[in-house]
Motif scaffolding. Sequence first.
Motif, PDB file in Angstrom:
ATOM      1  N   ASN A 252       0.533  -1.408  -0.451  1.00  4.18           N
ATOM      2  CA  ASN A 252       0.000  -0.133  -0.332  1.00  4.18           C
ATOM      3  C   ASN A 252       0.826   1.506  -0.288  1.00  4.18           C
ATOM      4  O   ASN A 252       0.710   2.550   0.937  1.00  4.18           O
ATOM      5  CB  ASN A 252      -0.942   0.028   0.958  1.00  4.18           C
ATOM      6  CG  ASN A 252      -1.619  -1.431   1.198  1.00  4.18           C
ATOM      7  OD1 ASN A 252      -2.893  -1.494   0.052  1.00  4.18           O
ATOM      8  ND2 ASN A 252      -2.218  -1.654   2.599  1.00  4.18           N
ATOM      9  N   GLY A 253       1.956   1.168  -0.500  1.00  2.00           N
ATOM     10  CA  GLY A 253       3.099   2.720  -0.824  1.00  2.00           C
ATOM     11  C   GLY A 253       3.169   2.449   0.532  1.00  2.00           C
ATOM     12  O   GLY A 253       4.476   3.570  -0.165  1.00  2.00           O
ATOM     13  N   SER A 294       9.748  -0.083  -3.934  1.00  2.00           N
ATOM     14  CA  SER A 294       9.711   1.221  -3.146  1.00  2.00           C
ATOM     15  C   SER A 294      10.444   0.358  -1.780  1.00  2.00           C
ATOM     16  O   SER A 294       9.933   0.571  -0.204  1.00  2.00           O
ATOM     17  CB  SER A 294       8.175   1.262  -2.275  1.00  2.00           C
ATOM     18  OG  SER A 294       7.218  -0.798  -1.844  1.00  2.00           O
TER      19      SER A 294
END
Length: 803
Positions: A252-253, A294
């Motif tokens: 989720n980022g 990420s």
Amino acid sequence: MYQLTKLRPALKSGGFKLVTLVGVIALLLSLTTPASYTSAQASKTTLDLSKGSIKIGNGSVTGKTTAGVAAGYNASGYIITSSSSSETANTVTISGGTNEIELKNIKISTSYSGVSPVSIETVGTTVNLTLSGTNVLTSGNPKKAALGVAEGTNLTIGTVDGSNSHSLTANGYGGYAAAIGGNEAAASGAISIDEGTIIAKFVRSGNYGAAIGGGQGGAGGTIVINGGAVTAESYGGYAAAIGGGYSTTGYNGKTTEVTINGGTVSTKIPNAAVYDSIGYGKVGSGYTSAVQASTSVVIDGGSIISRNDSSNITALLYKRQPVNDAGQQLYAAGVKLEDAPANGTAVDLQYEGNSVQTNTVNGGYVYLFLSAGSHDVAITRGDTGETYYGTVNAGEGTTSSSFVAGIASRTIKNAPVLSIENGDFEDKELNEGKTSVLTVSNYNEVVNFGGYALQAGTDFVVQWYKGSTPIAGDLEDEAKLTVTPLQGDSYKAKFVAVSGGKVIGSSSFSAGKTSLGPKEGGISVPSVPAKLSVTSEAEFTKQPDPTAGAITYTLKLTSDDGQSTPIEGATVRFYQDGSKNFYSRVTGTGDKAGIISFTFSALLPGEHSIRIAYDGGKANGISYQGASYYKNFTVVKPVKPSGFTTIAAKTGTNNGKIFGVNESQEYIKWIPTIGNDQQIYSVTGNVIENLEPSLYSIRYKASYNGDVYTLASDYRYLVWVQTAQWTVTPIESDSVVWETGAVDVIAGGSAQLYVHAKDGYTIQDGDIQVKYANYTYNSETGLLSLNTITSNIRISINASLVE
């Protein structure tokens, strides 16, 4: 004493490191002495975990001292210990503020529905955790971490004296939470490890949380390892060892940032994992690219090794390379000490300005990550103080799943190469009566066996020989020898280490030069004796019913040349029990130079003999003599054990026992299909306890002492029924006290009850009435033991009055 080996800046700008003078001064001032630590420790409040759970808040505390009184809040921090050496289910919760916490020899284990043994909660909470002694945290709840570090909190781990002799073991359950880090569906807070032995693992396979980092679905957060000995194992599940957990939809980022500046880091993940060992865990299809973007893994130091569940070295990252702080790609390098010290040997590793105290693994290796190019490495053994030097060439051609192998050496690799200079430029030979100059043409190109460049005159010098007599080289240049040979004269040279240099010993001799010119194929070398160094190790089958044993012999074939040079590529034969038939094996090269192993299998009971023979031969232009090794040993198989008595287990319980066992035995629990992976348990003491209803089988264990190989015996089977057939029921009496009520037993089995005479009475032989069983009574312990039970029994005891 503390030692500053490398300053790690906290600020970056435009890719350059910024270190302020104030920051450096602050860092230096933070390196306290042991005396100042003692003062800081004395100002903390000691909380006793055995007195109850502990909660520390921002300005509040709930917990008791060792005296059992409620503790008051102490801004200087707390020492959490236990006045009991037993494991406790009491927990520690830290929520809010900045907290100085010392864990000192605590053992916490929580239940399936319990909370984390130690948890750091509430955004903004900071914990500086100091380890003292041995600390073990075990989570019984698959949704809770053993050491919970909630997202938005900060944890820094160090030790009371800056060493790695203090430890923290975090045992995750093996479900949805990390061992250290996030709970189920949660990312981890910030974690920094400066010192100590940190072990993060799971007691069950199938974990979805990282060993250190996020829980299932959670990113790893910020993880920095500056030092210590860190072991993170996630090989039974689906998450990174250090980093993010398993997630079907990505994180989720949220980010995972792992930085390793120093220390020893060892990780494990499953075979053929399609995710990182340090970085991100398994993610759903279509999310890999986003999760990779990420996730960052930066390595600026340390010794790092990643293995899979087959204990093979595997990639640190999945299909990509880690980077250093400057953004350069890094490549795995395994550097082996030349004499292959035992695993666990303490070493000081120096490379790229880093100083790492670590231990050898995998047969004398240390592992690190290097940028492309040539790198010098120095490794000092802690047990001998000897330093080994090597040069490792990491390169772009190295794949992410392999590593560059290097050697750190203390011996000279090159032999002198001689050339001849005459007045006649075209004449390249020595001639009788004609003055010539012998020159060591590779004098400034000498390396050790690790490829490390040696300094002429500092690390080694040239020793010249006329025949077998040492002579001095030219006064102005020791690398040259001016000669006027006569018929039959011969000359040679070797490199000899300088005391205090970076090598020891000497090189091989150069090819000889004589007045008759160079000989075809070089100078003749007399036959050199060979040596066989042999070790043996028994192979013990794990099958329920073994019929034969196996012994593996590992040998190293070396030259008796004073340096025990391994003989590579030599054929060695293995003979068994006087047979003329044999098995041939060839000695290894490289890391396995001169080494081979062979297993003599299917060894049945009886007398056996083996012979290992090297018949001699020529290798690398040197003729070696033969060598043999002989060994006689006996294989025996004991009869299956006997003499057991039992107490049956009731249905749904685990209160069964088997008596009469000893620690030379082992047992299995019967299941419908017994395979090679059947769990076999060793016997501890002389009673097997806590058994549930089943069929149990006991045998003698296999053993080996070098002369006698004892096979495992056949099993003795013991039947345990699901429902007891007979009942032993005590009859109430005014003169006795029964401590044990009715007991269910199997037919022909045994039972035990506790009974004591009341005050003023004593139990004598004639006072006990038992039918359908034999019995004995111990008046000191009050234990009434029955065996050979054949029916329901009602036991009557009427004690006698004390006269």
